[in-house]
Write an enzyme that holds these catalytic residues in place. Structure first.
Site, mmCIF file in Angstrom:
data_model
loop_
_atom_site.group_PDB
_atom_site.id
_atom_site.type_symbol
_atom_site.label_atom_id
_atom_site.label_comp_id
_atom_site.label_asym_id
_atom_site.label_seq_id
_atom_site.Cartn_x
_atom_site.Cartn_y
_atom_site.Cartn_z
ATOM 1 N N TYR A 142 28.756 44.016 32.388
ATOM 2 C CA TYR A 142 28.867 45.117 33.349
ATOM 3 C C TYR A 142 27.502 45.729 33.681
ATOM 4 O O TYR A 142 27.331 46.302 34.751
ATOM 5 C CB TYR A 142 29.758 46.240 32.789
ATOM 6 C CG TYR A 142 31.218 46.087 33.103
ATOM 7 C CD1 TYR A 142 31.920 44.963 32.698
ATOM 8 C CD2 TYR A 142 31.904 47.082 33.794
ATOM 9 C CE1 TYR A 142 33.265 44.837 32.974
ATOM 10 C CE2 TYR A 142 33.245 46.953 34.074
ATOM 11 C CZ TYR A 142 33.926 45.834 33.659
ATOM 12 O OH TYR A 142 35.257 45.712 33.940
ATOM 13 N N LYS A 192 33.748 34.800 22.567
ATOM 14 C CA LYS A 192 33.780 33.365 22.828
ATOM 15 C C LYS A 192 32.557 32.750 22.154
ATOM 16 O O LYS A 192 31.629 32.274 22.810
ATOM 17 C CB LYS A 192 33.755 33.102 24.345
ATOM 18 C CG LYS A 192 35.058 33.434 25.048
ATOM 19 C CD LYS A 192 36.116 32.338 24.943
ATOM 20 C CE LYS A 192 35.735 31.118 25.763
ATOM 21 N NZ LYS A 192 36.720 30.016 25.569
ATOM 22 N N ASP A 225 40.156 33.854 24.568
ATOM 23 C CA ASP A 225 41.250 33.199 25.313
ATOM 24 C C ASP A 225 42.460 32.986 24.407
ATOM 25 O O ASP A 225 43.604 33.244 24.797
ATOM 26 C CB ASP A 225 40.772 31.884 25.953
ATOM 27 C CG ASP A 225 40.139 30.911 24.962
ATOM 28 O OD1 ASP A 225 39.779 31.335 23.841
ATOM 29 O OD2 ASP A 225 40.008 29.719 25.305
ATOM 30 N N ASP A 249 38.234 44.598 29.185
ATOM 31 C CA ASP A 249 38.840 44.982 30.456
ATOM 32 C C ASP A 249 40.105 44.152 30.689
ATOM 33 O O ASP A 249 41.176 44.680 31.000
ATOM 34 C CB ASP A 249 37.817 44.760 31.584
ATOM 35 C CG ASP A 249 38.328 45.240 32.929
ATOM 36 O OD1 ASP A 249 38.976 46.307 32.976
ATOM 37 O OD2 ASP A 249 38.086 44.543 33.929
ATOM 38 N N ASP A 253 44.338 45.300 29.963
ATOM 39 C CA ASP A 253 45.381 45.277 31.002
ATOM 40 C C ASP A 253 46.571 44.443 30.529
ATOM 41 O O ASP A 253 47.732 44.803 30.728
ATOM 42 C CB ASP A 253 44.843 44.668 32.310
ATOM 43 C CG ASP A 253 44.366 45.735 33.292
ATOM 44 O OD1 ASP A 253 43.914 46.806 32.834
ATOM 45 O OD2 ASP A 253 44.436 45.499 34.515
HETATM 46 C C1 IPM Z 1 38.960 49.958 33.793
HETATM 47 C C2 IPM Z 1 38.723 49.639 35.235
HETATM 48 C C3 IPM Z 1 37.229 49.803 35.509
HETATM 49 C C4 IPM Z 1 36.525 48.720 34.730
HETATM 50 C C5 IPM Z 1 36.830 49.796 36.985
HETATM 51 C C6 IPM Z 1 37.574 50.835 37.789
HETATM 52 C C7 IPM Z 1 35.340 49.982 37.148
HETATM 53 O O1 IPM Z 1 39.214 48.386 35.543
HETATM 54 O O2 IPM Z 1 38.637 51.073 33.377
HETATM 55 O O3 IPM Z 1 39.498 49.089 33.089
HETATM 56 O O4 IPM Z 1 36.420 47.572 35.170
HETATM 57 O O5 IPM Z 1 36.052 49.033 33.632
HETATM 58 MG MG MG Z 2 40.306 47.476 33.952
#
Ligand code: IPM
Ligand code: MG
Length: 367
Positions: A142, A192, A225, A249, A253
């Protein structure tokens, strides 16, 4: 006791409407539990860009640095898609994370009993699930340099750099081990190492920190993975997962969706301790700004309400109040109240954003 300061940054999309519900909760604690905060509000993301031409002004950045805690709604929206990268709403959030040095991002994935049917996985796979992903938040691909889109001959090349120093890995590993000691005492580290040098170093440093400081915690390693695969196969094998910024990230999710809805999950981003001994901190829901449903009373305020519960626990040393708030949320769900994102196979009583907030506050008054 001095009054603690809380900076609220509602942001974009559904951010402001879920934050309105959090303010009801904050008001309740002020009136009924003697917990008053010095609450102030400011702009971030597209809202800040519209007002000031930048997704985060220096003045707001300075206020965030001084606050005992920051609570953010969400940033982003299609209106800002064509803006230069440096002006996009997301840059406001990334600047907060980077300049406050919030290196440990805690993302719990907890399955509420009332919602176990909601997951795309079978109820026995997710029922009672309670895992914590600790995502490194201020380094890795990032932020690594060099980055950019350059010209090589007659084609363009997109470049980003994965980069981790030993100390960056060690400090987030410590956060994960400390948390594990308060939970089921297990950490699984994901990288990884089979293809990336940064992954080899990650594994080495986590192993060293473990041996030197946390030998009592059970540590395992997994390629990221395979970790994704195991998270969908049998997520209850995990307690704390520690991983880098990009894998975190993705994996957070994935883990969030195991619980049925992104609309339920809070997060805390923590940095080094401040003068008062509490970590520098920013709290935000895991969900985004959901521009498609913004302003319609459809958003689920629970993720943001639970983010405030995390602030009570980690920034304000009010663990009992945090637990009370979490129990109020559980009770409301057990009563069958459902915002649009939670209307699924098992039915329930449809409620709006503000009805959900009111119901949580009503439960607080009962208990
Ligand atoms: C998160 C989001 C952020 C990220 C974005 C909005 C920059 O996806 O907080 O997970 O990628 O970190
Ligand atoms: Mg995210």
């Amino acid at each position: 006791m001095t009054t603690q300061s809380l900076l609220i940054l509602p942001g974009d999309g559904i951010g402001p409407e879920v934050m309105t519900e959090v303010r009801k909760v904050i008001g309740w604690f002020g009136e009924n539990a003697g917990l008053s905060f010095d609450v102030s509000e400011d702009l971030v993301g597209g809202a800040a860009y519209d007002a000031h031409g930048t997704p985060l002004t220096d003045a707001t950045m300075a206020r965030a640095q001084e606050a005992d805690a920051v609570l953010l709604g969400a940033v982003g929206g299609p209106k800002y898609d064509d803006l230069d990268f440096s002006l996009k709403p997301e840059r406001g959030l990334l600047r907060l994370r980077k300049e406050m040095d919030l290196y440990a991002n805690l993302r719990p994935a907890q399955c509420f009993d009332a919602l176990a049917d909601f997951s795309s996985l079978k109820p026995d796979v997710v029922g009672g699930l309670d895992i914590m992903i600790v995502r490194e938040l201020t380094s890795g691909v990032y932020f690594g340099e060099p980055r950019g889109i350059i010209k090589e001959g007659n084609e363009r090349v997109g470049i980003n750099t994965q980069r981790y120093t030993e100390s960056e890995i060690a400090r987030v590993a410590r956060s994960a081990f400390e948390l594990a000691r308060k939970r089921d005492n297990k950490v699984c580290s994901m990288e990884k190492a089979n293809v990336m040098e940064s992954g080899v170093l990650w594994r080495d440093v986590v192993t060293e920190v473990h041996a030197a400081e946390y030998p009592d915690v059970e540590l395992s390693h997994m390629y990221a993975d395979a970790g994704a695969m195991q998270l969908t196969r049998w997520p209850k094998q995990f307690d704390v997962i520690v991983t880098d910024n990009l894998f975190g990230d993705l994996l957070s999710d994935l883990a969030a969706m195991l619980t049925g809805s992104l609309g339920m999950l809070p997060s805390a981003s923590l940095g080094a301790p401040m003068a008062n001994g509490r970590p520098k901190a920013l709290y935000e829901p895991v969900h985004g700004s959901a521009p498609d449903i913004a302003g319609q009373g459809k958003a689920n305020p629970i993720a943001c309400i639970l983010s405030f519960a995390m602030a009570l626990r980690y920034s304000f040393d009010q663990g009992d109040a945090a637990t009370k708030l979490e129990q109020a949320v559980e009770a409301v769900l057990a009563d069958g109240l459902r915002t649009a994102d939670l209307m699924g196979p098992t039915g329930g009583t449809p409620v709006s954003t503000s009805e959900m907030g009111d119901a949580v506050v009503a439960k607080l008054s009962l208990g």
